[in-house]
Design a protein around this motif. Structure first.
Motif, PDB file in Angstrom:
ATOM      1  N   ASP A 432      51.448  18.399  35.488  1.00  0.00           N
ATOM      2  CA  ASP A 432      51.419  19.848  35.281  1.00  0.00           C
ATOM      3  C   ASP A 432      50.752  20.551  36.457  1.00  0.00           C
ATOM      4  O   ASP A 432      49.696  20.116  36.943  1.00  0.00           O
ATOM      5  N   ASP A 490      64.439  18.604  41.178  1.00  0.00           N
ATOM      6  CA  ASP A 490      65.257  18.021  40.125  1.00  0.00           C
ATOM      7  C   ASP A 490      64.379  17.481  39.004  1.00  0.00           C
ATOM      8  O   ASP A 490      63.399  16.776  39.261  1.00  0.00           O
ATOM      9  N   GLY A 491      64.698  17.851  37.760  1.00  0.00           N
ATOM     10  CA  GLY A 491      63.961  17.363  36.604  1.00  0.00           C
ATOM     11  C   GLY A 491      62.728  18.170  36.254  1.00  0.00           C
ATOM     12  O   GLY A 491      62.031  17.847  35.281  1.00  0.00           O
ATOM     13  N   ASP A 492      62.428  19.205  36.986  1.00  0.00           N
ATOM     14  CA  ASP A 492      61.238  20.014  36.696  1.00  0.00           C
ATOM     15  C   ASP A 492      61.397  20.755  35.369  1.00  0.00           C
ATOM     16  O   ASP A 492      62.501  21.055  34.926  1.00  0.00           O
ATOM     17  N   VAL A 493      60.258  21.043  34.764  1.00  0.00           N
ATOM     18  CA  VAL A 493      60.214  21.800  33.516  1.00  0.00           C
ATOM     19  C   VAL A 493      59.221  22.943  33.684  1.00  0.00           C
ATOM     20  O   VAL A 493      58.055  22.716  34.007  1.00  0.00           O
ATOM     21  N   GLU A 558      58.713  25.198  26.666  1.00  0.00           N
ATOM     22  CA  GLU A 558      59.169  24.451  27.836  1.00  0.00           C
ATOM     23  C   GLU A 558      60.624  24.775  28.132  1.00  0.00           C
ATOM     24  O   GLU A 558      61.453  24.886  27.227  1.00  0.00           O
ATOM     25  N   PRO A 560      63.498  23.310  30.706  1.00  0.00           N
ATOM     26  CA  PRO A 560      64.017  22.467  31.799  1.00  0.00           C
ATOM     27  C   PRO A 560      64.817  23.334  32.762  1.00  0.00           C
ATOM     28  O   PRO A 560      65.677  24.118  32.345  1.00  0.00           O
ATOM     29  N   VAL A 561      64.557  23.187  34.038  1.00  0.00           N
ATOM     30  CA  VAL A 561      65.172  24.099  35.003  1.00  0.00           C
ATOM     31  C   VAL A 561      66.691  23.989  34.993  1.00  0.00           C
ATOM     32  O   VAL A 561      67.397  24.981  35.215  1.00  0.00           O
ATOM     33  N   ALA A 562      67.226  22.767  34.725  1.00  0.00           N
ATOM     34  CA  ALA A 562      68.680  22.607  34.720  1.00  0.00           C
ATOM     35  C   ALA A 562      69.321  23.411  33.606  1.00  0.00           C
ATOM     36  O   ALA A 562      70.473  23.854  33.721  1.00  0.00           O
ATOM     37  N   GLU A 563      68.581  23.621  32.500  1.00  0.00           N
ATOM     38  CA  GLU A 563      69.130  24.358  31.354  1.00  0.00           C
ATOM     39  C   GLU A 563      69.425  25.818  31.713  1.00  0.00           C
ATOM     40  O   GLU A 563      70.262  26.459  31.093  1.00  0.00           O
ATOM     41  N   ARG A 592      55.949  21.569  35.336  1.00  0.00           N
ATOM     42  CA  ARG A 592      55.716  20.121  35.268  1.00  0.00           C
ATOM     43  C   ARG A 592      56.693  19.486  36.245  1.00  0.00           C
ATOM     44  O   ARG A 592      57.917  19.623  36.109  1.00  0.00           O
ATOM     45  N   SER A 593      56.163  18.782  37.253  1.00  0.00           N
ATOM     46  CA  SER A 593      56.998  18.361  38.367  1.00  0.00           C
ATOM     47  C   SER A 593      56.524  17.047  38.963  1.00  0.00           C
ATOM     48  O   SER A 593      55.356  16.665  38.801  1.00  0.00           O
TER      49      SER A 593
END
Length: 1009
Positions: A432, A490-493, A558, A560-563, A592-593
């Motif tokens: 975080d 990639d995968g960050d929230v 939360e 997710p950045v991709a969402e 969160r990365s």
């Protein structure tokens, strides 16, 4: 019956009726009878201004008039003036027909008789020394006032009106001294202790200063905004409070004057004296782009001359800015020499925020003077501010000692944390990173306009503050993060913590993220779909992530950045926190990365190197550094850290809460030139130095030459006849409805000859000789029999003296705008009597500020006890003055105002009936009254007559009948305002509220008799 002919001389002197003096046996007075005619009809072409003077003839100077044989004393045939004013020839007659200033027959008769009697001149009455009239020898106090009022009445076979009844007098004293109506218990006290003791009690009230301040704030053009162009807000309330306090502690008016004109120049000047000197910074100013600095410096200096000359001297010196005064002896040189007194004030003309001044400001900054967008700033802490800061600092020091106390267990935990962090980084686990906390300082996020609260005032997840947002409909706050944008991997929230108020939850909440190239089309939301942004869709631009989170607890949202359509390398430059309805606390926003940039972001560079090495390789110094850092993040010390963060937040709030005020700071005086025709671009005019007007007594060096401090002392010197007369005349106007000289801002030739010159001079002399004692002056007047007269005029007196210039009665005076509202709040029991503080915002119509720009503004009415403060504390927006204040003739204060107009319009009745402040007051008044008689007495101090009560009962019954079939209307009426009232029968209370609205709208309610 009263013979109107007996009253004509005094009425003619103040311009109310034309009169032939031959009709009465009356001596001619140049100042009373002749000067007003010459000033009005002749001086424009034959007066002080050489630029408009015709035929080189001056009629304002006797020697000049005699030298030109315009006047030959005692010889009409030889006097050119006589032939010109009686000529039948359109070419020869004076004034010329094209001036539209023709003389009346009575004026010709006066001038004729004056020439016949020797054409004696007098120096203008206002410029003569102040002396007590001979006939007042042996008289003192109110007795002298009454003698000087009765004497001219007796000469006309008139007498004073009978005394007002005790209730009328009680209310008059309250409104005139404190500005508030009497409470029910005040009438018995008035009867018991008597008028004199009661007046002393009112003068000792802290509300005396509030009442006295109203007119003075008008005179010195006090307002909470800068006027001009954008009319932006500026914090100046400390000056208003200084004025109130000065009147309350009865500061002598000479000191009151000196501190405003030159408080900053006094030896060892106190904070109060420096606040007083902010008088010079109260005028309008501009930050409009493109304006010329020199032009606005000229505007500001001219405005200071206008205000100072008008407020203290009753002088129209402003008329001499472009040419010599046409009616009074003021020259253009006088204007600019007076302006030179203010040339030492450090300022800019264009307040564009560029920080540049005509001289180096670093020495001032080193001396502790702060500089903001509007120049030098003075911090004005109250004793409570200082005590509060000292208390918080002490608690903070103790908390830090607690945090830093030695603890072997903490050292072991620090080593474990270092090992765990080293392993997590090696395994590339997500971590975080808190991006936005507190007020956005960490990443330089602009959170201007956000509403922050600490743990004492709301819910806080972490740190010292959280943000609260509440609305019945759509609301959002945007944080601008362009300086340090969030870079997505990639995968960050993304995450944020929210706390929903269980008593007032929202219908929907939304997180919006602005892509550095793609705009706002990245949104996540919870709850109903009512927010219009992307409404009805479900994709990256409008992704639903579930129901509303649980209320009454902190919940981590939360995303997710991709969402929401974000990918590696995208940068988030703005964050929007949006909700529809309800109350939400927002806090602790982050990412969160696995990105090293964020995994290590909360670990300072020196600590990273320590963590990266095995424990066996740490030096003792490194161990100490690691432990110091761990104290700032250790879960074991979370409670004490939270306490420290809370105290630091309180300390910031306490320091930020200290009011500031634009400071008057002395610098090297600017060069002041006479500006030909007032043209600021023409620098050909002669250089001048600071001097007082050439024809007035000089004090403080040659012709008063010198500093602002010498000007201040000259204004209140015994040799200056104008200041005392001006103040006394203004005070008399407030207490009697008219000044003794009717034109409050002009005691010059275009003003009015005093109806009672001896009275004006006696009061001025009494004021000075009492040590400029304001309360003594007020007490002297209000204890006079003249003041206590009934305001009900005899019909014949009303016909011949409608404006009460003879003083054969008191005057019925409409309450000023501030007191109209204060009265309603007071009689209802809503009034918050707190003295001083920042300006407040009562209810105001929605959209009233829609045309305010630079920046755009929306008005937020206070939703706490500040809603019920006295109107003297109301936020004063110059270009958009509060509409209720404007309806009751309050001035914008863009310029000095010496006397307000008093109109009577239908709009005023609509304000009293419909403004939420008055409706709420009526509602509470109705709820707190035992019956209609009690309601009526609370408002008017007296019981209603049988007929009045019958009418009110009929109205109440009618309203009950109407509302019985429309309960929604009753509930709506009772829902107006913040104050809630409990009612077993809402219809009955609403009906009585209608009666209360009517009583608050009565003529008698808003008139001081």
């Amino acid at each position: 019956m009263i013979s109107s002919s007996k009253c004509l001389p005094i009425l003619a002197a103040v311009g109310l009726v034309p009169v032939l003096l031959s009709a009465v046996d009356e001596e001619i007075s140049f100042n009373r009878d002749i000067r007003p005619i010459l000033s009005d009809k002749c001086f424009a072409c034959h007066g002080p201004d050489p630029n408009t003077r015709e035929a080189d003839l001056r009629l304002d100077m006797r020697d000049d008039a005699l030298a030109m044989e315009a006047i030959v004393p005692g010889d009409l045939k030889a006097s050119e003036l006589y032939w010109r004013i009686t000529s039948d020839d359109e070419i020869e007659i004076m004034p010329p027909p094209e001036t539209h200033k023709q003389l009346t027959e009575s004026e010709r008769e006066l001038l004729t008789r004056w020439i016949e009697k020797g054409a004696e001149y007098e120096a203008h009455w206002a410029y003569l020394p102040v002396e007590r009239p001979d006939e007042t020898k042996g008289l003192a106090g109110p007795a002298a006032v009454d003698h000087l009022v009765r004497e001219p009445l007796a000469a006309e076979a008139l007498k004073m009106a009978s005394p007002a009844d005790e209730i009328t007098l009680l209310r008059r004293l309250h409104f005139d001294i404190t500005g508030l109506p009497p409470a029910p218990e005040d009438l018995p006290a008035f009867r018991m202790i008597g008028r004199e003791a009661y007046v002393d009690r009112l003068l000792a009230s802290p509300h005396f200063g509030e009442r006295m301040a109203i007119e003075w704030l008008d005179a010195v053009r006090y307002a909470d905004t800068v006027g001009y162009h954008g009319d932006q807000e500026i914090e100046v309330s400390a000056f208003r409070d200084w004025v109130i306090d000065a009147f309350n502690r009865n500061q002598p008016f000479d000191r009151f004057t000196i501190e405003q004109i030159a408080g900053d120049l006094l030896p060892d000047a106190t904070l109060d004296q420096k606040v007083a000197a902010s008088y010079h910074r109260l005028g309008q100013s501009s930050q409009e782009g493109g304006i010329q600095d020199a032009e606005y410096l000229a505007k500001y200096q001219a405005e200071r001359v206008r205000t100072t000359a008008t407020a203290w001297l009753g002088a129209t010196l402003a008329c001499a800015e472009c040419h010599d005064h046409k009616f009074d002896p003021y020259t253009t040189r006088d204007f600019y020499e007076f302006a030179a007194f203010f040339a030492d004030i450090l300022e800019k003309g264009a307040w564009t925020g560029d920080g540049s001044y005509q001289e180096d400001i670093e020495p001032y900054q080193e001396a502790g003077i702060a500089f903001g967008k509007r120049g030098p700033q003075l911090a004005v802490p109250t004793e409570q501010d200082l005590e509060n800061i000292e208390r918080i600092e002490s608690q903070l020091a103790e908390a830090k000692r607690e945090r830093d106390r030695p603890d072997p267990a903490l050292a072991r935990a620090a080593r474990k944390w270092a090992a765990k962090t080293r392993q997590a980084l090696a395994e590339d686990r997500p971590a975080d990173y808190v991006y936005l906390e507190e007020r956005g300082e960490k990443n330089e996020v602009d959170t201007k306009g956000w509403n922050f609260v600490n743990a004492k005032k709301g819910q806080v997840h972490r740190g010292g503050v959280a943000r609260v947002q509440e609305s019945a409909e759509l609301i959002q706050h945007i944080g601008r993060a362009g300086k340090k944008p969030i870079e997505v991997s990639d995968g960050d929230v993304l995450f944020a913590y929210v706390w929903l108020d269980p008593k007032n939850p929202p219908r929907q909440l939304m997180l919006q993220f602005h892509h550095h190239e793609g705009g706002w089309s990245h949104r996540a939301w919870w709850g109903e779909d009512v927010i219009p942004y992307g409404k009805g869709s479900n994709g990256p631009a409008h992704r639903r992530l579930g129901e509303l989170p649980a209320a009454g607890e902190w919940v981590r949202l939360e995303v997710p950045v991709a969402e929401i359509g974000l990918g590696p390398g995208d940068r988030i430059t703005e964050l929007a926190y949006t909700q529809f309805g309800g109350r939400i606390y927002w806090d602790t926003v982050g990412l969160r990365s696995t990105n090293d940039r964020y995994q290590w972001a909360d670990v300072p560079e020196p600590i990273r190197g320590i963590v990266a090495k095995p424990e066996a390789r740490w030096s003792e110094t490194e161990k100490d550094r690691l432990l110091s850092h761990y104290r700032t993040i250790a879960p074991e010390r979370e409670a004490i850290r939270a306490r420290i963060a809370g105290l630091e937040s309180q300390l910031r709030d306490a320091r930020a809460g200290i009011r500031t005020i634009p400071a008057t700071v002395a610098a090297k005086p600017r060069e002041i030139r006479i500006l030909p025709r007032g043209n600021w671009t023409d620098r050909s005019g002669e250089l001048v130095t600071a001097k007082t007007p050439h024809f007035l007594p000089a004090v403080g060096g040659e012709k008063g030459e010198g500093t602002r401090l010498e000007l201040a002392r000259w204004l209140v010197s015994p040799e200056n006849p104008l200041t005392a007369r001006t103040f006394v005349n203004r005070l008399w106007a407030r207490l009697f409805g008219n000044g003794i000289s009717g034109n409050l801002e002009d005691l010059g030739s275009q003003g009015q000859w005093p109806t009672h010159p001896g009275l004006l001079d006696w009061l001025a002399a009494e004021f000075v000789e009492s040590g400029w004692d304001v309360k003594h002056l007020v007490r002297t007047v209000v204890l006079s029999e003249a003041y206590a007269q009934s305001s009900d005029p005899a019909p014949e007196l009303l016909e011949i003296d409608p404006y009460n210039r003879l003083l054969a009665r008191q005057s019925a005076i409409r309450l000023p705008a501030e007191l109209v509202r204060d009265n309603a709040l007071s009689v209802s029991g809503l009034l918050n009597p707190e003295i001083g503080g920042r300006s407040v915002r009562p209810y105001q119509p929605a959209g009233y500020y829609q045309h305010l720009n630079f920046p755009r503004r929306t008005y937020q009415a206070d939703r706490d006890e500040n809603q019920y403060r006295r109107a003297v504390y109301t936020h004063w927006q110059r270009t958009f003055l509060h509409p209720a204040m404007k309806a009751f003739d309050a001035p914008s204060r863009e310029e000095c105002t010496m006397g307000r107009e008093s109109s009577s319009t239908p709009l005023q009745a609509l304000v009293l009936l419909n403004d939420p402040s008055f409706v709420e007051a009526a509602k509470v008044l109705a709820a707190r009254s035992e019956d209609l008689v009690d309601l009526f007495e609370r408002v008017l101090t007296r019981a209603p007559t049988a007929e009045e009560l019958r009418v009110l009962e009929k109205l109440e019954a009618s309203e009950r009948k109407r509302l019985a079939s429309d309960s929604a209307a009753a509930e709506k009426l009772l829902g107006v305002g913040l104050e809630t009232v409990e009612a077993e029968d809402p219809v009955a209370l609403a009906a009585r509220t209608a009666v209360a609205r009517t009583v608050l709208n009565l003529h008698e309610t808003i008139i001081r008799y």
